[in-house]
Design an enzyme around this catalytic site. Structure first.
Site, short mmCIF file in Angstrom:
data_model
loop_
_atom_site.label_atom_id
_atom_site.label_comp_id
_atom_site.label_asym_id
_atom_site.label_seq_id
_atom_site.Cartn_x
_atom_site.Cartn_y
_atom_site.Cartn_z
N TYR A 23 3.69 -27.01 34.60
CA TYR A 23 4.77 -26.52 34.56
C TYR A 23 5.24 -26.44 36.07
O TYR A 23 6.28 -26.77 36.45
CB TYR A 23 5.05 -25.06 33.98
CG TYR A 23 4.62 -25.32 32.48
CD1 TYR A 23 5.83 -25.65 31.76
CD2 TYR A 23 3.55 -25.11 31.81
CE1 TYR A 23 5.31 -25.58 29.89
CE2 TYR A 23 3.21 -25.25 30.45
CZ TYR A 23 4.20 -25.50 29.59
OH TYR A 23 4.12 -25.45 28.37
N ASN A 46 13.90 -28.39 24.36
CA ASN A 46 13.65 -29.81 24.50
C ASN A 46 14.41 -30.44 23.04
O ASN A 46 14.05 -30.26 22.10
CB ASN A 46 12.28 -29.99 24.35
CG ASN A 46 11.90 -31.55 23.98
OD1 ASN A 46 12.70 -32.23 23.15
ND2 ASN A 46 11.18 -32.47 24.90
N CYS A 54 6.88 -33.79 26.15
CA CYS A 54 6.49 -32.46 26.34
C CYS A 54 5.11 -31.83 26.14
O CYS A 54 4.77 -30.87 26.63
CB CYS A 54 7.55 -31.52 25.69
SG CYS A 54 7.53 -31.75 23.78
N HIS A 55 4.52 -32.59 25.25
CA HIS A 55 3.09 -32.11 24.98
C HIS A 55 2.10 -32.50 26.07
O HIS A 55 1.18 -32.18 26.05
CB HIS A 55 2.60 -33.18 23.60
CG HIS A 55 2.81 -34.49 23.81
ND1 HIS A 55 3.79 -35.22 23.52
CD2 HIS A 55 1.88 -35.55 24.09
CE1 HIS A 55 3.85 -36.39 23.80
NE2 HIS A 55 2.45 -36.71 24.07
N GLU A 83 -4.40 -39.88 23.62
CA GLU A 83 -3.93 -40.87 24.58
C GLU A 83 -4.76 -40.91 25.68
O GLU A 83 -4.40 -41.71 26.79
CB GLU A 83 -2.52 -39.99 25.11
CG GLU A 83 -1.47 -40.09 24.17
CD GLU A 83 -0.09 -39.45 24.82
OE1 GLU A 83 -0.02 -39.12 25.74
OE2 GLU A 83 0.95 -39.60 23.92
#
Length: 105
Positions: A23, A46, A54-55, A83
């Site tokens: 952040y 969001n 956002c993850h 990912e």
DNA sequence: AAAATGACGGTGT
DNA sequence: TACACCGCCATTT
């Protein structure tokens, strides 16, 4: 939608797959270093969960917090691992998966 | 316009 | 290492 929030989304959107950003880092890129909380709020509000990764935004210590999408924190963690983000237990391995801020070199 | 809130961050206990 | 406290900024009420 304020300028800052919009900027936060833009930045969040350019986080490369397999990487994560904190952040604080996003806040700095947005032009307001230290506004980590504001970034968090931006994520909370969001509007496009799948559109905005956002993850891929985690706390400074690699801890995952909330998620506006469908699943919960567990889903987020799995998603990140899928990912390519390395996760140690309940936290992300920032040493290897922290976004270098190289703007997708 | 002022006060409260929150997906944070750092420091102290 | 875990929990509590204070300080930070932007947004919302």
């Amino acid at each position: 939608m304020k300028s800052f929030t919009k900027k936060v989304y833009e930045i969040t959107r350019m986080i490369p797959k397999g990487k994560v950003a904190t952040y604080g880092q996003i806040a700095e890129l947005a032009g307001s270093p230290g506004a980590s909380r504001a970034v968090g709020m931006a994520m909370h509000t969001n509007p496009d969960a799948p559109h905005t990764p956002c993850h891929r935004v985690v706390a400074s210590d690699g801890s995952l917090h909330g998620y506006s999408g469908e699943g919960d924190l567990e889903s987020k963690r799995k998603m990140l691992e899928k990912e390519g983000v390395i996760i140690m237990g309940e936290k992300v391995d920032l040493a290897k998966s922290l976004w270098d801020k190289q703007i997708t070199k």
